[in-house]
Design a protein around this motif. Structure first.
Motif, PDB file in Angstrom:
ATOM      1  N   CYS A   1       0.861  -1.182   0.000  1.00  0.00           N
ATOM      2  CA  CYS A   1       0.000   0.000   0.000  1.00  0.00           C
ATOM      3  C   CYS A   1       0.899   1.234   0.000  1.00  0.00           C
TER       4      CYS A   1
ATOM      5  N   CYS B   1      -0.109   3.348   3.764  1.00  0.00           N
ATOM      6  CA  CYS B   1       0.230   2.811   5.089  1.00  0.00           C
ATOM      7  C   CYS B   1       1.455   1.896   5.002  1.00  0.00           C
TER       8      CYS B   1
ATOM      9  N   CYS C   1      -6.729   2.454   3.710  1.00  0.00           N
ATOM     10  CA  CYS C   1      -6.404   3.770   3.131  1.00  0.00           C
ATOM     11  C   CYS C   1      -7.289   4.102   1.942  1.00  0.00           C
TER      12      CYS C   1
HETATM   13 ZN   LIG Z   1      -2.995   1.308   3.295  1.00  0.00          ZN
END
Ligand SMILES: [Zn+2]
Lengths: 152, 395, 377
Positions: free
Chosen positions: A42, A45, A59
């Protein structure tokens, strides 16, 4: 019929062709062709997700970067099954979630190579925190059972 | 805007059993519905809408069984909704009924759950089908081993033992002797539990719920409706909240992660919100009784911690101290709970029904003394969907 | 309390082989959030609607929890169909407990056999073994309609042509363009009187909406679609009754919705409608049950061009279900399209001066359950 009661037997047999999607397909192809486990990172994060996902649910952004994770890791949770459930494998068998080195999330699979008949013996090897490694099937077909875990 | 006040004015349950060959699914659903309406002192025609809790279609062998059941529940010509959050469906259904009335558009809503899973040979083969077909289903994961994963993490993280889990089974089965609707009515000792057949380590036969057939219904009514029919005993709904966690169990398993799979974090968050809505600051002191959705002994251990009845990791010790016994500080599952009856589609609804009976002091032999406030929970999916409902005898 | 739709997100409809079910859901959710201007963090409530049977997952909102934005949110799944997700979202926001709610619905129709899944919806004793499913049950209603209301093949073909032509203005549509009338009329009978040409395609797709309370909606710089009326109801499980072509549940739910929206004369007061044209015959039955005309007069609205694009009351300017059918999501798509119309965001398919719009959905195999939503700007 049992006594005065009528019973009507019915079965469900519906075939499904579940699309793994491009992300899932890349993951399975890497296992089939190169024997590597790929996670997806990701961008926000920075979690490296396994099973790989094309988006991060926390997210809510797309993921794009593939990361080659380790083939060894640590058992985070497990069970050893001793009961026969209809349609499921014959017991005993062990299932574990393993946090592979470099991944942020644990991925499940069977644990093989340990004699499970004596549970106390088995529990000496299979436990939370125990180290495990990925082993690959010789003939891989693009399914999760293309690999399993062995205790190191 | 403040939601309109509402409460539970009628409760109906069938006795929970392994199989009911004398009725079909809609007929079974109607039994509890009719009892609940009778308890409320009203009839099907007085209902403005119906909410149906129906969990896994495959357990009944009918795709969308609500279609078959709608007319049996007085749904003909009326608003009717089916909710499905797995085991939590009964809790979600009560909340849905709550929103109907709290919005001001409805005065009286019938909430029903009905389960006939005795007709499928093995519930766990169906429960395997809840898992993702691409990454997890082929690994033979089902509802038992899904909870085993939590149990082993709880054991490792907090030193919880199989003995602590056994204490939960012993208490639940003892309580169930007081409940005429319970499915399992056989006391066990700690040794019986520890020596029972291993199903999925560390869960043994007596750590597990039965699979039950039965139905449950509650009638929800607005304050004005309650005044109109002059109902005196009402379990007012003071707090409702639910919380959904990640599907991925493995996302909740990482040494350093918040939202640890051992801890039922989503239940903690739902409880916090529901307590806040109900004005509860100290659950330990302000809640008098709890009906918790816990199909396995280990699930209850994580749940009492998430509900704030004790610190994280202390549920085992609290069970040793007898805090959750009938005469303890917070009696948990005076009905015997899910360990003694689990008609999945109706189970979370039965928790609310039992909590309501406690609040209006109509729980018979299983009545806890001096109940002002009760909490009921639901749990579904991969320890994923949680519902929390707070009931009070005061409006 | 007033409740509005403030954001709409749709995938395209068709065959989506490259996306898994939760990836499709993610796309529609992300688009709806973007359209509403809200972040996922600001969402307070999520309502999902999907069919476990069609999805091949015994609790299908488990996997879609993440993609529908529900991670650690107050979420619930409604199992009656997409438009009922809107009902649930409305009740949740109208209760005052939530400022907003995200509604998401999906189906990947190409991954399973909807006809076989729908056969499993029938009780195991009386109907399942007699071949009832999503097509045959509708055919029974349609055959009563054809015989009693004297509807002709030509009328049904004209419904299909209208909707497919409309679909040419909708870039998301699965099918579009004009098949020849001869092709429709000579296509094979699937289940008399329904021919292949009278049925929708099997589409993959997802649709999402963001709803908000009056206070929240007014605080945003938006043209929301306000919910003026809402009605939903159930009728009979078995489709056999002689009156089944009068769509009892739809009559009931439209009355409930009109009452709430204070609509007395629907044809004059409604500017555009998106209805669940699950077969060509059903679109005409729907006109009648909605009170757009008398029983048996649905064909006249088609023949007179009342419901065509540019007519007095355009129906299905999006192309309708006959052009795109992501089964469970189809009824939520009707709401999304109706919302786009009153927001003035319908692009090439925008109907002029669309101030009041109607959206309609069915649930269950025959038309056992119906839901009607009235939106206004
Ligand atoms: Zn994330």
């Amino acid at each position: 019929m049992e006594g005065d009661q009528i019973f009507v037997t019915q079965h469900w047999d519906i075939k499904y062709n579940h699309a793994a999607g491009e992300t899932g397909s890349t993951f399975f192809k890497a296992i089939m062709d190169k024997k590597v486990i790929l996670g997806k990172k990701c961008p926000k994060c920075k979690r490296i997700l396994l099973p790989p996902r094309s988006f991060c649910e926390r997210c809510f952004v797309e993921t794009s970067e593939w990361v080659n994770v380790g083939k060894e890791g640590k058992i985070e949770a497990f069970t050893i099954v001793y009961e026969k459930f209809e349609g499921l494998p014959n017991p005993p068998y062990a299932i574990a979630y393993v946090l592979l080195d470099g991944a942020s999330t644990a991925i499940a699979n069977f644990v093989k190579g340990i004699d499970l008949k004596d549970i106390n013996q088995a529990l000496n090897h299979i436990k939370v925190g125990a180290k495990a490694r990925v082993a690959f099937k010789r003939k891989r077909e693009g399914r999760i059972t293309d690999f399993w875990y062995e205790i190191i | 805007m403040k939601p309109h006040n509402l409460g539970i004015i009628g409760v109906g349950q069938t006795t929970y059993v392994t199989r009911r060959d004398d009725v079909t699914l809609p007929e079974l659903a109607r039994e509890a519905a009719a009892t609940a309406l009778e308890d409320a002192g009203i009839e099907f025609k007085d209902i403005d809408g119906v909410v149906f809790s129906l969990a896994l279609d495959a357990l009944e062998g009918i795709e969308g069984g609500e279609k078959w059941c709608a007319e049996a529940l007085g749904g003909y010509g009326k608003p009717f909704l089916r909710v499905h959050t797995g085991g939590a469906a009964g809790g979600s259904a009560v909340h849905t009924g709550f929103f109907h009335i709290a919005s001001g558009h409805f005065n009286c809503v019938l909430v029903v759950g009905s389960e006939k899973m005795g007709e499928t040979p093995d519930a766990q083969s169906v429960l395997n089908q809840i898992f993702d077909p691409i990454y997890e289903r082929e690994l033979a994961i089902n509802a038992v081993n899904m909870c085993s994963f939590q149990a082993v993490r709880h054991m490792k993280k907090y030193g919880t033992s199989e003995y602590h889990m056994a204490l939960v089974a012993v208490r639940s089965r003892k309580n169930a002797l007081n409940n005429p609707y319970a499915h399992i009515k056989k006391e066990v000792t700690v040794d019986d539990v520890l020596n029972s057949k291993m199903i999925c380590y560390p869960l043994k036969l007596y750590d597990c719920c039965p699979r039950s057939t039965g139905s449950c219904a509650v009638v929800l009514a607005s304050e004005s409706f309650i005044k109109k029919i002059r109902k005196k005993k009402v379990a007012w709904i003071k707090g409702v909240a639910s919380c959904t966690n990640s599907y991925y169990m493995g996302d909740r398993m990482n040494g350093s992660c918040i939202n640890d799979y051992a801890d039922s974090e989503a239940l903690f968050l739902a409880a916090k919100k529901a307590y806040n809505m109900a004005g509860i600051n100290n659950p330990n002191r302000e809640i008098d009784v709890a009906e918790i959705y816990a199909p396995f002994t280990s699930t209850e251990l994580a749940a009492v911690e998430a509900l704030g009845f004790c610190e994280k990791g202390e549920s085992g010790i609290c069970n040793e101290k007898g805090i959750f016994e009938m005469d303890g500080e917070i009696p948990v599952n005076p009905s015997g709970g899910v360990l003694t009856a689990n008609p999945i589609s109706a189970t979370a609804l039965a928790r609310v029904a039992e909590a309501a009976l406690q609040v209006i002091e109509k729980a018979g032999e299983r009545q806890v003394r001096k109940v002002g406030t009760a909490v009921a929970t639901g749990e579904g999916g991969s320890l994923q969907f949680y519902t929390v409902t707070v009931l009070s005898n005061k409006i | 309390m007033k409740v509005a739709i403030i954001g709409v997100g749709q995938t395209s409809y068709g065959e989506h082989k490259k996306k898994s079910i939760d990836e499709l859901v993610f796309e529609s959710t992300q688009k709806a959030l973007y359209d509403s201007g809200l972040q996922r963090d600001e969402i307070e409530s999520v309502v999902t609607t999907g069919s476990d049977g069609l999805d091949g997952r015994a609790i299908s909102n488990m996997i879609t929890a993440g993609s529908s934005g529900a991670y650690l949110k107050d979420e619930v799944k409604v199992s009656d169909g997409g438009i009922y997700g809107l009902v649930m979202g409305y009740l949740r926001v109208a209760s005052g407990l939530f400022d907003n709610s995200l509604i998401v619905s999906w189906t990947k129709s190409t991954e399973s056999s909807p006809e076989l899944v729908s056969n499993m919806a029938y009780d195991p004793f009386f109907l399942r073994d007699c071949g009832f499913n999503s097509v045959t049950s509708l055919a029974i209603e349609a055959s009563a309609y054809v015989n009693i209301a004297k509807v002709k093949e030509n009328d049904a073909a004209d419904v299909v042509l209208k909707n497919r032509r409309n679909a040419t203005r909708n870039h998301l549509s699965h099918l579009s363009g004009s098949p020849s009338k001869r092709a429709i009329i000579s296509s094979n009978f699937v289940s008399y009187p329904i021919r292949k040409g009278h049925l929708p395609p099997k589409s993959d797709g997802a649709c999402a909406l963001v709803m908000a309370s009056e206070k929240k909606a007014k605080s945003l710089d938006k043209y929301p679609a306000w919910i003026l009326g809402l009605g939903w109801s159930r009728g009979e499980y078995e489709a056999g009754g002689g009156d089944s072509n009068k769509l009892f549940s739809l009559g009931k739910s439209s009355k409930m919705a009109y009452k709430m929206a204070k609509i007395k004369n629907p044809v004059d007061e409604i500017d555009v409608a998106e209805v669940s044209d699950i077969t060509a015959y059903h679109e005409m039955m729907i006109y009648e049950a909605l009170g757009f005309c008398g029983y048996g007069e649905g064909k006249e609205l088609i023949n007179d061009g009342v419901t065509k694009f540019g007519g007095k009351l355009p129906v299905n300017p999006s192309g309708g279900i006959l052009s795109s059918n992501p089964i469970f999501a189809s009824s939520l798509v009707r709401v999304a399209e109706a919302a786009l119309q009153v927001m003035g965001h319908a692009g090439k398919r925008q109907v002029n001066n669309a101030e009041v719009a109607l959206a309609h959905g069915f649930t269950a195999m025959s038309t056992q359950g119906s839901c009607v939503v009235i939106l206004g700007n």
